[in-house]
Scaffold this active site. Structure first.
Site, PDB file in Angstrom:
ATOM      1  CB  CYS A 336      -0.947   0.065   1.213  1.00  0.00           C
ATOM      2  SG  CYS A 336      -2.091  -1.290   1.301  1.00  0.00           S
ATOM      3  CB  ALA A 337       3.817   2.412   0.683  1.00  0.00           C
TER       4      ALA A 337
END
Ligand SMILES: Cc1ncc(COP(=O)(O)O)c(C=O)c1O
Length: 383
Positions: A336-337
Protein backbone atom coordinates in the site's frame (compact mmCIF):
# COMPACT_ATOMS: atom_id res chain seq x y z
CA UNK A 1 3.83 -19.02 12.10
CA UNK A 2 2.62 -15.43 11.92
CA UNK A 3 5.23 -12.90 10.77
CA UNK A 4 2.95 -10.09 9.60
CA UNK A 5 2.61 -8.00 12.74
CA UNK A 6 3.07 -4.83 10.67
CA UNK A 7 -0.37 -5.50 9.16
CA UNK A 8 -1.97 -6.33 12.49
CA UNK A 9 -0.49 -7.95 15.57
CA UNK A 10 -1.24 -11.58 16.35
CA UNK A 11 -1.54 -13.23 18.76
CA UNK A 12 -2.70 -10.66 21.28
CA UNK A 13 -1.73 -10.99 24.94
CA UNK A 14 -4.25 -13.11 26.87
CA UNK A 15 -5.49 -10.14 28.87
CA UNK A 16 -6.57 -8.43 25.62
CA UNK A 17 -8.93 -11.31 24.80
CA UNK A 18 -10.21 -11.25 28.39
CA UNK A 19 -10.88 -7.51 28.29
CA UNK A 20 -12.81 -7.83 25.01
CA UNK A 21 -14.96 -10.62 26.40
CA UNK A 22 -15.53 -8.77 29.69
CA UNK A 23 -16.76 -5.67 27.81
CA UNK A 24 -19.04 -7.75 25.61
CA UNK A 25 -20.35 -10.31 28.08
CA UNK A 26 -20.34 -8.56 31.45
CA UNK A 27 -20.86 -4.90 30.53
CA UNK A 28 -22.68 -4.93 27.21
CA UNK A 29 -23.97 -1.34 27.25
CA UNK A 30 -22.89 1.75 25.34
CA UNK A 31 -20.90 4.48 27.15
CA UNK A 32 -22.50 7.91 27.65
CA UNK A 33 -25.89 6.73 26.46
CA UNK A 34 -27.70 6.00 29.70
CA UNK A 35 -27.69 6.71 33.46
CA UNK A 36 -27.94 3.05 34.41
CA UNK A 37 -25.02 1.19 35.92
CA UNK A 38 -24.00 -0.79 32.84
CA UNK A 39 -23.68 2.35 30.77
CA UNK A 40 -21.73 4.05 33.56
CA UNK A 41 -19.39 1.06 33.70
CA UNK A 42 -18.94 1.28 29.91
CA UNK A 43 -18.13 4.99 30.34
CA UNK A 44 -15.53 4.07 32.96
CA UNK A 45 -13.87 1.59 30.57
CA UNK A 46 -13.78 4.24 27.84
CA UNK A 47 -12.29 6.82 30.20
CA UNK A 48 -9.68 4.43 31.57
CA UNK A 49 -8.61 3.41 28.08
CA UNK A 50 -8.24 7.07 27.11
CA UNK A 51 -6.17 7.70 30.24
CA UNK A 52 -3.96 4.67 29.52
CA UNK A 53 -3.33 5.86 25.95
CA UNK A 54 -2.65 9.41 27.15
CA UNK A 55 -0.12 8.25 29.68
CA UNK A 56 1.54 5.95 27.09
CA UNK A 57 2.19 8.88 24.73
CA UNK A 58 2.84 11.42 27.54
CA UNK A 59 -0.31 13.39 26.76
CA UNK A 60 -1.33 15.50 29.76
CA UNK A 61 -5.04 15.77 28.88
CA UNK A 62 -6.65 12.51 27.76
CA UNK A 63 -9.59 14.45 26.26
CA UNK A 64 -7.21 15.31 23.40
CA UNK A 65 -7.41 11.66 22.28
CA UNK A 66 -10.10 10.72 19.76
CA UNK A 67 -10.80 7.02 19.28
CA UNK A 68 -11.02 5.94 15.65
CA UNK A 69 -11.41 2.65 13.80
CA UNK A 70 -7.76 2.42 12.74
CA UNK A 71 -4.82 4.61 11.71
CA UNK A 72 -6.56 5.35 8.42
CA UNK A 73 -9.52 6.89 10.26
CA UNK A 74 -7.14 8.98 12.38
CA UNK A 75 -5.21 10.20 9.32
CA UNK A 76 -8.37 11.10 7.42
CA UNK A 77 -9.71 13.06 10.38
CA UNK A 78 -6.37 14.86 10.89
CA UNK A 79 -6.17 15.88 7.23
CA UNK A 80 -9.80 16.59 6.39
CA UNK A 81 -10.39 18.25 9.76
CA UNK A 82 -7.61 20.82 9.39
CA UNK A 83 -6.83 21.53 5.72
CA UNK A 84 -8.69 23.92 3.41
CA UNK A 85 -8.22 25.03 -0.20
CA UNK A 86 -5.10 27.17 -0.54
CA UNK A 87 -3.19 25.31 2.20
CA UNK A 88 0.06 23.64 1.23
CA UNK A 89 1.17 20.26 2.62
CA UNK A 90 4.62 18.71 2.45
CA UNK A 91 4.82 14.94 2.63
CA UNK A 92 7.27 12.27 1.49
CA UNK A 93 7.56 9.46 -1.01
CA UNK A 94 7.57 6.92 1.84
CA UNK A 95 3.93 7.35 2.79
CA UNK A 96 1.20 4.75 2.98
CA UNK A 97 -1.92 5.15 0.84
CA UNK A 98 -3.82 5.91 4.05
CA UNK A 99 -2.00 9.25 4.12
CA UNK A 100 -1.53 9.76 0.37
CA UNK A 101 -5.06 9.05 -0.83
CA UNK A 102 -6.79 11.53 1.51
CA UNK A 103 -4.14 14.05 0.44
CA UNK A 104 -4.80 13.39 -3.26
CA UNK A 105 -8.53 13.84 -2.59
CA UNK A 106 -7.81 17.15 -0.84
CA UNK A 107 -5.58 18.20 -3.73
CA UNK A 108 -8.64 17.85 -5.96
CA UNK A 109 -10.34 20.38 -3.66
CA UNK A 110 -7.58 22.98 -3.89
CA UNK A 111 -5.01 21.87 -1.28
CA UNK A 112 -1.47 22.12 -2.68
CA UNK A 113 0.76 19.09 -2.21
CA UNK A 114 4.53 18.56 -2.40
CA UNK A 115 5.86 15.02 -2.17
CA UNK A 116 9.55 15.02 -1.26
CA UNK A 117 11.44 11.92 -2.43
CA UNK A 118 13.34 10.04 0.27
CA UNK A 119 16.87 8.73 -0.32
CA UNK A 120 17.38 5.23 -1.77
CA UNK A 121 17.49 3.88 1.79
CA UNK A 122 14.00 5.25 2.48
CA UNK A 123 15.15 7.99 4.87
CA UNK A 124 13.94 11.53 4.17
CA UNK A 125 16.29 14.49 4.34
CA UNK A 126 15.21 17.33 6.64
CA UNK A 127 16.94 19.77 4.29
CA UNK A 128 14.94 18.48 1.31
CA UNK A 129 11.74 18.94 3.30
CA UNK A 130 12.86 22.45 4.33
CA UNK A 131 13.36 23.35 0.66
CA UNK A 132 9.78 22.28 -0.11
CA UNK A 133 8.27 24.57 2.56
CA UNK A 134 6.37 27.61 1.21
CA UNK A 135 4.71 30.61 2.84
CA UNK A 136 1.35 28.83 2.80
CA UNK A 137 2.67 25.51 4.16
CA UNK A 138 0.05 24.50 6.71
CA UNK A 139 1.30 21.02 7.47
CA UNK A 140 4.20 18.60 7.24
CA UNK A 141 2.90 15.02 7.28
CA UNK A 142 5.22 12.01 7.60
CA UNK A 143 5.21 8.43 8.76
CA UNK A 144 7.52 7.88 11.72
CA UNK A 145 8.58 4.47 10.39
CA UNK A 146 8.22 3.17 6.83
CA UNK A 147 5.90 0.17 6.60
CA UNK A 148 7.87 -0.99 3.56
CA UNK A 149 11.48 -0.99 4.78
CA UNK A 150 11.33 0.07 8.45
CA UNK A 151 13.32 3.29 7.91
CA UNK A 152 12.97 5.57 10.95
CA UNK A 153 12.42 9.19 9.96
CA UNK A 154 14.05 12.13 11.80
CA UNK A 155 10.83 13.31 13.42
CA UNK A 156 12.52 15.41 16.14
CA UNK A 157 14.23 17.59 13.51
CA UNK A 158 11.08 17.69 11.39
CA UNK A 159 9.12 18.91 14.43
CA UNK A 160 11.63 21.76 14.81
CA UNK A 161 11.23 22.61 11.15
CA UNK A 162 7.45 22.75 11.62
CA UNK A 163 7.86 25.16 14.52
CA UNK A 164 10.11 27.41 12.40
CA UNK A 165 7.69 27.26 9.47
CA UNK A 166 4.56 27.73 11.60
CA UNK A 167 3.19 24.49 10.14
CA UNK A 168 1.28 21.69 11.84
CA UNK A 169 3.19 18.44 12.32
CA UNK A 170 1.22 15.26 11.56
CA UNK A 171 2.96 11.99 12.39
CA UNK A 172 1.66 8.66 11.11
CA UNK A 173 2.75 6.35 13.92
CA UNK A 174 1.26 3.21 12.35
CA UNK A 175 4.59 1.37 12.47
CA UNK A 176 6.17 3.06 15.48
CA UNK A 177 3.48 3.15 18.17
CA UNK A 178 4.22 0.29 20.54
CA UNK A 179 7.77 -0.01 19.21
CA UNK A 180 9.51 3.32 19.79
CA UNK A 181 8.88 5.68 22.70
CA UNK A 182 6.74 8.64 21.59
CA UNK A 183 6.31 11.68 23.82
CA UNK A 184 4.00 13.99 21.87
CA UNK A 185 4.58 17.05 24.01
CA UNK A 186 8.38 16.75 24.11
CA UNK A 187 8.54 15.83 20.40
CA UNK A 188 6.20 18.77 19.59
CA UNK A 189 3.80 16.61 17.57
CA UNK A 190 0.53 18.40 16.75
CA UNK A 191 -1.37 15.42 15.37
CA UNK A 192 -0.47 11.78 16.03
CA UNK A 193 -2.28 9.01 14.15
CA UNK A 194 -2.07 5.61 15.82
CA UNK A 195 -3.51 2.16 15.05
CA UNK A 196 -4.66 0.29 18.13
CA UNK A 197 -4.38 -3.11 16.48
CA UNK A 198 -0.69 -3.20 15.51
CA UNK A 199 2.11 -2.43 17.99
CA UNK A 200 -0.29 -1.49 20.79
CA UNK A 201 -1.65 -5.07 20.61
CA UNK A 202 -5.32 -4.11 20.71
CA UNK A 203 -8.08 -5.71 18.60
CA UNK A 204 -8.91 -4.82 15.01
CA UNK A 205 -11.18 -1.80 14.63
CA UNK A 206 -9.20 0.35 17.06
CA UNK A 207 -7.06 3.44 16.58
CA UNK A 208 -6.71 6.96 17.87
CA UNK A 209 -5.81 10.49 16.93
CA UNK A 210 -4.06 12.83 19.34
CA UNK A 211 -4.81 16.49 18.67
CA UNK A 212 -2.73 19.18 20.40
CA UNK A 213 -4.75 21.88 22.21
CA UNK A 214 -3.86 24.65 19.74
CA UNK A 215 -5.01 22.69 16.64
CA UNK A 216 -8.42 23.80 15.33
CA UNK A 217 -9.95 20.51 14.23
CA UNK A 218 -13.33 20.25 12.49
CA UNK A 219 -15.44 17.09 12.77
CA UNK A 220 -15.75 15.14 9.54
CA UNK A 221 -18.62 12.93 10.71
CA UNK A 222 -21.81 14.28 12.26
CA UNK A 223 -24.08 12.33 14.55
CA UNK A 224 -25.14 11.45 18.06
CA UNK A 225 -22.65 12.17 20.84
CA UNK A 226 -24.85 11.40 23.86
CA UNK A 227 -24.72 15.11 24.79
CA UNK A 228 -26.05 18.53 23.56
CA UNK A 229 -28.90 16.65 21.92
CA UNK A 230 -30.93 19.73 20.91
CA UNK A 231 -28.04 21.32 18.97
CA UNK A 232 -28.48 21.12 15.19
CA UNK A 233 -24.77 21.45 14.56
CA UNK A 234 -22.17 19.00 15.77
CA UNK A 235 -21.14 20.32 19.22
CA UNK A 236 -17.44 21.11 19.58
CA UNK A 237 -16.57 19.18 22.71
CA UNK A 238 -13.39 17.12 22.90
CA UNK A 239 -13.42 14.24 22.37
CA UNK A 240 -17.17 13.43 22.08
CA UNK A 241 -17.83 15.54 18.98
CA UNK A 242 -15.33 13.49 17.00
CA UNK A 243 -16.64 10.14 18.18
CA UNK A 244 -20.23 10.34 16.87
CA UNK A 245 -22.09 7.06 17.04
CA UNK A 246 -21.63 3.97 19.17
CA UNK A 247 -18.09 3.20 20.28
CA UNK A 248 -16.24 -0.05 19.66
CA UNK A 249 -16.19 -0.64 23.40
CA UNK A 250 -14.91 -4.25 23.32
CA UNK A 251 -12.10 -3.11 21.02
CA UNK A 252 -11.22 -0.12 23.15
CA UNK A 253 -11.25 -2.28 26.31
CA UNK A 254 -8.85 -4.66 24.55
CA UNK A 255 -6.69 -1.77 23.45
CA UNK A 256 -6.30 -0.63 27.04
CA UNK A 257 -5.25 -4.17 27.98
CA UNK A 258 -2.70 -4.16 25.13
CA UNK A 259 -1.22 -0.88 26.35
CA UNK A 260 -1.10 -2.22 29.92
CA UNK A 261 0.71 -5.33 28.70
CA UNK A 262 3.37 -3.17 27.01
CA UNK A 263 3.71 -1.08 30.16
CA UNK A 264 4.13 -4.15 32.35
CA UNK A 265 6.70 -5.79 30.06
CA UNK A 266 8.36 -2.49 29.30
CA UNK A 267 8.20 -0.97 25.82
CA UNK A 268 11.95 -1.11 25.40
CA UNK A 269 12.21 -4.78 26.39
CA UNK A 270 9.44 -5.75 23.92
CA UNK A 271 11.12 -3.64 21.23
CA UNK A 272 14.58 -5.09 21.95
CA UNK A 273 13.17 -8.59 21.65
CA UNK A 274 11.60 -7.80 18.27
CA UNK A 275 14.68 -5.95 17.06
CA UNK A 276 16.94 -8.86 18.00
CA UNK A 277 14.73 -11.13 15.89
CA UNK A 278 14.85 -8.72 12.95
CA UNK A 279 18.65 -8.64 13.21
CA UNK A 280 18.74 -12.43 13.29
CA UNK A 281 16.58 -12.58 10.14
CA UNK A 282 18.72 -9.88 8.54
CA UNK A 283 21.95 -11.84 9.10
CA UNK A 284 20.45 -15.10 7.83
CA UNK A 285 18.89 -13.55 4.73
CA UNK A 286 22.06 -11.66 3.80
CA UNK A 287 23.86 -15.01 3.58
CA UNK A 288 21.51 -16.20 0.80
CA UNK A 289 22.96 -15.47 -2.67
CA UNK A 290 20.95 -12.88 -4.60
CA UNK A 291 19.01 -11.56 -1.60
CA UNK A 292 18.70 -7.77 -1.18
CA UNK A 293 17.49 -6.16 2.03
CA UNK A 294 15.96 -2.69 1.77
CA UNK A 295 16.14 0.35 4.01
CA UNK A 296 19.06 1.76 5.98
CA UNK A 297 22.15 -0.48 6.06
CA UNK A 298 22.49 0.06 9.80
CA UNK A 299 19.75 -2.03 11.37
CA UNK A 300 19.47 0.36 14.34
CA UNK A 301 18.01 2.91 11.87
CA UNK A 302 15.22 0.43 11.08
CA UNK A 303 12.20 -0.58 13.11
CA UNK A 304 9.45 -3.20 13.14
CA UNK A 305 9.80 -4.63 9.60
CA UNK A 306 12.38 -6.17 7.28
CA UNK A 307 11.81 -6.21 3.52
CA UNK A 308 13.75 -8.24 1.01
CA UNK A 309 13.77 -9.60 -2.53
CA UNK A 310 15.64 -12.54 -4.05
CA UNK A 311 16.93 -12.16 -7.61
CA UNK A 312 14.95 -14.16 -10.14
CA UNK A 313 12.25 -14.92 -7.57
CA UNK A 314 8.77 -13.40 -7.64
CA UNK A 315 7.98 -12.02 -4.17
CA UNK A 316 4.34 -13.12 -4.26
CA UNK A 317 5.37 -16.64 -5.26
CA UNK A 318 7.94 -16.80 -2.48
CA UNK A 319 5.34 -15.71 0.09
CA UNK A 320 2.87 -18.29 -1.26
CA UNK A 321 5.53 -21.05 -1.01
CA UNK A 322 6.27 -20.01 2.57
CA UNK A 323 2.57 -20.16 3.40
CA UNK A 324 1.68 -23.42 1.67
CA UNK A 325 4.93 -25.28 2.28
CA UNK A 326 5.76 -24.08 5.80
CA UNK A 327 2.66 -22.35 7.22
CA UNK A 328 4.53 -19.06 7.47
CA UNK A 329 2.53 -15.84 7.01
CA UNK A 330 4.50 -12.95 5.53
CA UNK A 331 3.30 -10.07 3.36
CA UNK A 332 4.41 -9.78 -0.27
CA UNK A 333 3.88 -7.11 -2.91
CA UNK A 334 3.53 -3.34 -2.73
CA UNK A 335 2.40 -2.88 0.90
CA UNK A 336 0.00 0.00 0.00
CA UNK A 337 2.88 2.42 -0.53
CA UNK A 338 3.63 2.63 -4.28
CA UNK A 339 5.87 5.71 -4.09
CA UNK A 340 8.00 4.04 -1.42
CA UNK A 341 8.59 1.13 -3.77
CA UNK A 342 9.61 3.53 -6.52
CA UNK A 343 12.05 5.16 -4.07
CA UNK A 344 13.53 1.81 -3.06
CA UNK A 345 13.59 0.48 -6.63
CA UNK A 346 11.22 -2.41 -5.90
CA UNK A 347 8.49 -1.74 -8.49
CA UNK A 348 6.59 -3.57 -9.87
CA UNK A 349 6.98 -6.79 -7.87
CA UNK A 350 7.43 -5.26 -4.42
CA UNK A 351 9.15 -7.06 -1.59
CA UNK A 352 8.61 -9.84 0.92
CA UNK A 353 8.05 -8.20 4.31
CA UNK A 354 8.70 -9.89 7.64
CA UNK A 355 7.49 -8.42 10.92
CA UNK A 356 7.91 -10.48 14.09
CA UNK A 357 5.97 -9.71 17.25
CA UNK A 358 6.25 -9.88 21.02
CA UNK A 359 5.64 -13.65 21.08
CA UNK A 360 7.85 -14.64 18.13
CA UNK A 361 10.85 -16.75 19.14
CA UNK A 362 14.41 -17.00 17.87
CA UNK A 363 13.72 -20.65 16.91
CA UNK A 364 10.85 -19.49 14.70
CA UNK A 365 13.09 -16.98 12.93
CA UNK A 366 15.66 -19.74 12.34
CA UNK A 367 12.89 -21.96 10.91
CA UNK A 368 11.71 -19.06 8.72
CA UNK A 369 15.24 -18.39 7.41
CA UNK A 370 15.72 -22.09 6.50
CA UNK A 371 12.32 -22.11 4.82
CA UNK A 372 13.27 -19.07 2.72
CA UNK A 373 16.42 -20.87 1.54
CA UNK A 374 14.39 -23.92 0.56
CA UNK A 375 11.63 -21.94 -1.19
CA UNK A 376 14.11 -19.83 -3.16
CA UNK A 377 15.94 -23.01 -4.20
CA UNK A 378 12.69 -24.64 -5.30
CA UNK A 379 11.51 -21.58 -7.28
CA UNK A 380 14.89 -21.10 -8.97
CA UNK A 381 15.14 -24.77 -9.93
CA UNK A 382 11.67 -24.86 -11.41
CA UNK A 383 12.20 -21.62 -13.38
C1 LIG B 1 2.58 3.52 7.65
C2 LIG B 1 1.14 3.13 7.72
N1 LIG B 1 0.21 4.08 7.77
C3 LIG B 1 -1.09 3.80 7.86
C4 LIG B 1 -1.53 2.48 7.89
C5 LIG B 1 -3.00 2.19 8.01
O1 LIG B 1 -3.25 1.58 9.24
P1 LIG B 1 -4.68 0.97 9.57
O2 LIG B 1 -4.73 -0.36 8.92
O3 LIG B 1 -4.73 0.90 11.06
O4 LIG B 1 -5.68 1.90 9.03
C6 LIG B 1 -0.61 1.45 7.84
C7 LIG B 1 -1.06 0.04 7.83
O5 LIG B 1 -0.34 -0.86 7.55
C8 LIG B 1 0.76 1.78 7.76
O6 LIG B 1 1.69 0.83 7.73
Amino acid sequence: MYLDNAATSYPKPEKVYEAVIHAMRDVGASPGRGGYRRSLEAGRILFQAREAAASFFSISDSARIIFTLNATGALNLALQGTLVAGDHVVTTSMEHNSLLRPLYALRNKGVELSIVPAGPDGVVSVEDIRRAVRVNTRMIAVSHVSNVCGAIQPIRQLAELCREAGALFLVDAAQSAGYLPIDVERFAIDLLAVPGHKGLLGPGGTGLLYVAPHVPLKPVIQGGTGSHSTAEEQPLVMPDSFEAGTHNLPGIAGLQAGIEFLRERGLSSVFQHEHKLLNQADRALRDIPGVTIYGPEDSSARCSVLSFTASGVDSALLAAELDHGFDIAVRAGLHCAPLAHRTLGTLPGGTVRVSPGWSTTSEEIAFFSDAVVQCIGKIRTSA
